[in-house]
Design an enzyme around this catalytic site. Sequence first.
Site, PDB file in Angstrom:
ATOM      1  N   GLY A  53       0.853  -0.837  -0.173  1.00 15.18           N
ATOM      2  CA  GLY A  53       0.141  -0.192  -0.056  1.00 15.18           C
ATOM      3  C   GLY A  53       0.773   1.228  -0.176  1.00 15.18           C
ATOM      4  N   CYS A  80       4.880  -6.168   1.539  1.00 15.43           N
ATOM      5  CA  CYS A  80       5.761  -4.499   2.239  1.00 15.43           C
ATOM      6  C   CYS A  80       5.095  -3.782   2.677  1.00 15.43           C
ATOM      7  CB  CYS A  80       4.951  -3.576   0.018  1.00 15.43           C
ATOM      8  SG  CYS A  80       6.564  -1.767  -0.168  1.00 15.43           S
ATOM      9  N   TYR A  81       3.635  -3.430   2.321  1.00 19.97           N
ATOM     10  CA  TYR A  81       3.317  -2.252   3.550  1.00 19.97           C
ATOM     11  C   TYR A  81       2.900  -3.255   4.199  1.00 19.97           C
ATOM     12  CZ  TYR A  81      -0.232   0.349   5.711  1.00 19.97           C
ATOM     13  OH  TYR A  81      -1.106   1.248   6.858  1.00 19.97           O
ATOM     14  N   HIS A 166       8.373  -7.960  -3.258  1.00 23.46           N
ATOM     15  CA  HIS A 166       7.220  -8.209  -3.569  1.00 23.46           C
ATOM     16  C   HIS A 166       7.270  -9.537  -4.723  1.00 23.46           C
ATOM     17  CE1 HIS A 166       4.967  -4.274  -3.457  1.00 23.46           C
ATOM     18  NE2 HIS A 166       5.938  -3.631  -3.470  1.00 23.46           N
ATOM     19  N   GLU A 168       4.804 -10.923  -5.929  1.00 23.93           N
ATOM     20  CA  GLU A 168       4.335 -11.355  -7.103  1.00 23.93           C
ATOM     21  C   GLU A 168       4.039 -10.826  -8.203  1.00 23.93           C
ATOM     22  OE1 GLU A 168       4.166  -9.635  -4.525  1.00 23.93           O
ATOM     23  OE2 GLU A 168       2.562  -7.486  -4.836  1.00 23.93           O
ATOM     24  N   ASP A 224     -15.862 -12.488 -22.417  1.00 25.31           N
ATOM     25  CA  ASP A 224     -16.752 -12.882 -21.374  1.00 25.31           C
ATOM     26  C   ASP A 224     -17.828 -13.157 -21.238  1.00 25.31           C
ATOM     27  OD1 ASP A 224     -14.299 -11.907 -19.889  1.00 25.31           O
ATOM     28  OD2 ASP A 224     -15.889 -10.210 -19.266  1.00 25.31           O
ATOM     29  N   LYS A 364      -9.524 -12.901 -16.232  1.00 23.32           N
ATOM     30  CA  LYS A 364      -9.602 -12.945 -17.190  1.00 23.32           C
ATOM     31  C   LYS A 364      -8.848 -14.270 -17.678  1.00 23.32           C
ATOM     32  CE  LYS A 364     -10.910 -10.157 -21.258  1.00 23.32           C
ATOM     33  NZ  LYS A 364     -12.615  -9.731 -20.799  1.00 23.32           N
TER      34      LYS A 364
END
Length: 508
Positions: A53, A80-81, A166, A168, A224, A364
């Site tokens: 964040g 992180c945050y 991070h 990710e 979709d 997605k």
Amino acid sequence: MEKILVLDFGGQYNQLIARRVRDHGVYAEILPYTTPLETIKENHYKGIIFTGGPNSVFEMSSPHYAKEILDIGVPILGICYGCQLVAWMAEGEVETAPVSEYGKIELTIENSAIFKDIPEKSIVWMSHTDRISKAPEGFDVIGKTDDCPCAAMQNVEKNIYAVQFHPEVTHSEYGNVVLHNFLYEVCHCSGDWQMDNFIETTVEKLRNQIGDKNVILGLSGGVDSSVAAGLLSRAVGKQLTCVFVDQGLMRKDEGDFVENTFTSLFDMNFVRVNCGEQFLAKLKGVTDPEQKRKIIGTEFFNVFWDEIRKQADKGYFAQGTIYPDCIESGKGDADVIKTHHNRVNLPDDVEFLGVIEPLADLFKDEVRKVGEKLGIPKELVWRQPFPGPGLGVRIIGELTAEKIKVLQEADWVLRDEMAKNGYEKNLAQFFCVLPGVQTVGVMGDHRTYDNLIAIRAVTTDDFMTADWAKIPYDILAKVSNRITNEVEHVNRVVYDITSKPPGTVEWE
Ligand code: XMP
């Protein structure tokens, strides 16, 4: 189903964290930091990830969470945050770092369950201005960098881990391994989030919910709604009616392709409403881009709902809403909720038993995986984004049937050439535009005064910003040559070399 909670403190990568967790075969959902502890307890998560964040934990206005969450017996990974927040909540110390770390940084680690199979030194992606200056009691420091003496810490007894970097993002060399270790070494997940399971359980759920009633779905030919149609067809077959409004502004042969695909591959009722002429009549003489968009939108809504009103037994209404449309953001004030812009507003006079959104849990890329498994053709599953107003915003000025035809033909040549050169997958989006400009040319010794076609092609991750694509000259040359030779009434082709900003992807 096992679930991981991604508790959102406003980080820009929160969706990415959830996607990565799901890539490891574990379902993850994102909830804002304002979610009550009771709700979290009731959900029986296998683990909780605190996201990054933009704030400083020691500012009282920053997003915080009740300290009790550290003691509910659910494993936690702070990122992180989220890492600093764990330190702050457990009464360690956080300070403004003398040196901020941004980008690729070398991390040195100690032995830990979350660092299993990771070398002692590796590259991680950092982005922080604060740092932990003192790990809380009960926590061991398990990672450091030159400027961050506590870049990772753990409390093995409580199953709480925290990393300043991070994991990710792909720039963190072993980031994926960290997440894998958290899920399987710490949370002991079994990995039950698989697309085959998803199809099976969703089909079962849809059958139970729908029973012997009918379902109506608006099919646009986009990814979709196509995948939602595939799932519903598998669940209830002919009880499903798909309404496909062809406003005559799709790409060449696209309407026929959508119709053929769904009528030949799937069991369903397929209603195609051809209303190209009606749309053109409404748009006659209209040149203002916003007015064109408004007319196309309103007309679409009217035609679609008129068709639905004709359906005798309406039953349920289905739509292809996907997970990112449903996530409440943890940014800013507690009550800020992301607009659910992809959800259709139902008119007051049409009643349904309920609304069904079979893809509301999927990202997605997961929707695409499901689509492939359902046997939906690659052209639909991997389709590029296409604006709702279709070619209407790619023809500048007034729309006419002739202009639509010229643009469809030119666009078809571009797509064909990109596919032949294997260039299709490299770009986020490419298409032709008819700027409504005529220029002088020479063909077969004759003067011509004909249409200009512009090629637009972009690379982008999120369509908020974009760069013009550096398509090799020889491909552009071939496309230009073919368009001027094969498409009647085109004598010049230009390439749009504008990024976004200052341009937008579409020209209108
Ligand atoms: P812009 O032109 O805003 O486009 O840079 C960003 C992305 O959005 C698509 N786009 C639309 N999609 N309805 C849609 O569903 C629309 O009215 C619309 N306008 C633009 C565009 O194709 C690009 O992918």
